[in-house]
Design a protein around this motif. Structure first.
Motif, short mmCIF file in Angstrom:
data_model
loop_
_atom_site.label_atom_id
_atom_site.label_comp_id
_atom_site.label_asym_id
_atom_site.label_seq_id
_atom_site.Cartn_x
_atom_site.Cartn_y
_atom_site.Cartn_z
N TRP A 138 0.87 -1.18 0.00
CA TRP A 138 0.00 0.00 0.00
C TRP A 138 0.91 1.23 0.00
CZ3 TRP A 138 -5.52 -0.83 1.32
CH2 TRP A 138 -6.31 0.31 1.04
N HIS A 139 1.32 1.64 -1.18
CA HIS A 139 2.24 2.78 -1.24
C HIS A 139 2.20 3.43 -2.62
CE1 HIS A 139 5.60 1.01 -3.72
NE2 HIS A 139 4.91 -0.08 -3.42
N GLY A 140 2.58 4.72 -2.65
CA GLY A 140 2.70 5.45 -3.90
C GLY A 140 4.10 5.99 -4.10
N GLU A 141 4.94 5.88 -3.05
CA GLU A 141 6.33 6.34 -3.13
C GLU A 141 7.26 5.15 -2.92
OE1 GLU A 141 6.38 10.98 -1.93
OE2 GLU A 141 6.47 9.60 -0.23
N THR A 142 8.53 5.37 -3.18
CA THR A 142 9.52 4.33 -2.99
C THR A 142 10.86 4.96 -2.66
OG1 THR A 142 10.49 2.32 -3.95
CG2 THR A 142 10.22 4.21 -5.42
N PHE A 143 11.79 4.15 -2.19
CA PHE A 143 13.10 4.63 -1.78
C PHE A 143 14.19 4.19 -2.75
CE2 PHE A 143 11.96 0.91 0.98
CZ PHE A 143 12.71 -0.06 0.32
N THR A 144 15.32 4.89 -2.72
CA THR A 144 16.53 4.39 -3.35
C THR A 144 17.28 3.57 -2.30
OG1 THR A 144 17.85 6.34 -2.73
CG2 THR A 144 16.69 6.41 -4.84
N ILE A 145 18.19 2.72 -2.77
CA ILE A 145 18.97 1.88 -1.86
C ILE A 145 20.12 2.70 -1.28
CG2 ILE A 145 20.28 -0.25 -1.61
CD1 ILE A 145 17.31 -0.65 -2.30
N PRO A 146 20.21 2.81 0.04
CA PRO A 146 21.29 3.60 0.64
C PRO A 146 22.67 3.03 0.30
CG PRO A 146 19.58 3.09 2.26
CD PRO A 146 19.29 2.27 1.05
N GLU A 147 23.66 3.89 0.28
CA GLU A 147 25.02 3.45 -0.01
C GLU A 147 25.47 2.41 1.02
OE1 GLU A 147 29.54 5.32 -0.57
OE2 GLU A 147 27.82 6.65 -0.19
N GLY A 148 26.04 1.33 0.54
CA GLY A 148 26.50 0.26 1.41
C GLY A 148 25.49 -0.81 1.69
N ALA A 149 24.21 -0.55 1.39
CA ALA A 149 23.15 -1.53 1.61
C ALA A 149 23.01 -2.43 0.38
CB ALA A 149 21.83 -0.84 1.92
N THR A 150 22.34 -3.56 0.56
CA THR A 150 22.14 -4.52 -0.51
C THR A 150 20.65 -4.74 -0.74
OG1 THR A 150 24.18 -5.69 0.06
CG2 THR A 150 22.60 -6.88 -1.30
N ARG A 151 20.23 -4.61 -1.98
CA ARG A 151 18.83 -4.85 -2.35
C ARG A 151 18.57 -6.36 -2.33
NH1 ARG A 151 15.75 -4.91 -7.56
NH2 ARG A 151 17.74 -5.38 -8.53
N ILE A 152 17.46 -6.77 -1.67
CA ILE A 152 17.19 -8.21 -1.56
C ILE A 152 15.81 -8.61 -2.09
CG2 ILE A 152 18.78 -8.51 0.39
CD1 ILE A 152 16.26 -8.67 2.22
N LEU A 153 14.92 -7.65 -2.37
CA LEU A 153 13.59 -7.96 -2.89
C LEU A 153 13.23 -6.98 -4.00
CD1 LEU A 153 11.24 -8.56 0.21
CD2 LEU A 153 12.11 -10.29 -1.36
N GLU A 154 12.45 -7.47 -4.98
CA GLU A 154 11.91 -6.61 -6.02
C GLU A 154 10.54 -7.12 -6.42
OE1 GLU A 154 14.57 -6.77 -9.34
OE2 GLU A 154 13.91 -8.76 -9.97
N SER A 155 9.76 -6.25 -7.07
CA SER A 155 8.48 -6.67 -7.63
C SER A 155 8.35 -6.08 -9.03
CB SER A 155 7.31 -6.20 -6.75
OG SER A 155 7.08 -4.81 -6.90
N PRO A 156 7.42 -6.56 -9.83
CA PRO A 156 7.28 -6.04 -11.20
C PRO A 156 6.98 -4.55 -11.25
CG PRO A 156 6.12 -8.13 -10.98
CD PRO A 156 6.54 -7.73 -9.60
N HIS A 157 6.37 -4.02 -10.19
CA HIS A 157 5.95 -2.61 -10.20
C HIS A 157 6.80 -1.71 -9.30
CE1 HIS A 157 2.44 -3.73 -12.53
NE2 HIS A 157 2.20 -4.69 -11.66
N CYS A 158 7.74 -2.32 -8.58
CA CYS A 158 8.59 -1.53 -7.68
C CYS A 158 9.90 -2.27 -7.50
CB CYS A 158 7.90 -1.33 -6.33
SG CYS A 158 8.85 -0.35 -5.14
#
Length: 235
Positions: A138-158
């Protein structure tokens, strides 16, 4: 053991399954009800971890509690006190750690599949769990991945659904949902659903279908993530 501080930003967006998870393990919890005017603590040393729930506001809004929360998150990360964020909470973490928050290409409302990425950090948090699972959104905004962090999940729309930085986990999706929370959100958010539209917005009828089964499966995913997170709590 010091309590886990849970920050609630809206009356309907409490800790949900996370509170049940802590209770079952006799881990104390302190609720910081930002929506009811509770002050933001200035010292993280009283808590074993910090947890930030969702909310309808934006981290970019001019609200008096946002700057103190960002400062507290930075203090916790500097002292290795685990931080956990759900939706708005994940956005607060991202902004505190140098990322940015802006509009997602589409709104995501309802149930939607997310994919666990194939990297060591994702495997550390998810273990042998299925590579895909249905989460709540339930969201309309999203974040960028902070420096040093690792992305672990994605979806087709986000693309950025979750990231980790050591013991800290920030999520865009909602893994904390209970049946009562889903039903309440559908009721209070009916107008938003009706006017939102788009490929990732479900009707209340679609959201409520097979609700007990969906919540049970999501709780199982949440338990795995929460179990990993509490391993880092200060004792």
């Amino acid at each position: 053991m010091k309590p886990v501080a849970v920050f609630r930003h809206a009356p309907t967006e409490g800790p949900g399954y996370f509170a049940s998870f802590l209770s079952a393990r006799s881990i104390p919890m302190t609720l910081v009800a930002i929506d009811a005017g509770s002050p933001v603590p200035t010292d993280v040393s009283a808590f074993s971890g910090l947890v930030f729930m969702g909310g309808p506001m934006s981290v970019n809004d001019d609200l008096p509690w946002i700057a103190p929360v960002l400062a507290l998150i930075r203090q916790a990360v500097a002292r290795d006190v685990p931080v956990l964020g759900h939706c708005l909470g994940g956005q607060l973490m991202a902004k505190a750690l140098g990322g940015s928050v802006g509009r997602n290409p589409v709104k995501e409302i309802g149930w939607g599949e997310v994919e666990v990425l194939d990297n060591p950090e994702a495997r550390l948090w998810f273990g042998d769990a299925p590579r895909r699972f249905e989460s709540f959104h339930w969201h309309g905004e999203t974040f960028t991945i902070p420096e040093g962090a690792t992305r672990i999940l994605e979806s087709p729309h986000c693309a950025n659904q979750a990231y980790v930085l050591g013991p800290h986990l920030g999520m865009q999706c909602h893994v904390e949902m209970s049946r009562e929370m889903v039903e309440t959100w559908c009721a209070v958010g009916a107008e938003e659903i009706a006017t939102a539209g788009g490929p990732a917005v479900q009707s209340p009828e679609e959201i409520l279908a097979d609700l007990d089964g969906r919540v049970a499966r999501l709780n199982a995913v949440a338990e795995r993530l929460y179990s990993r997170w509490i391993a880092g709590l200060a004792r």
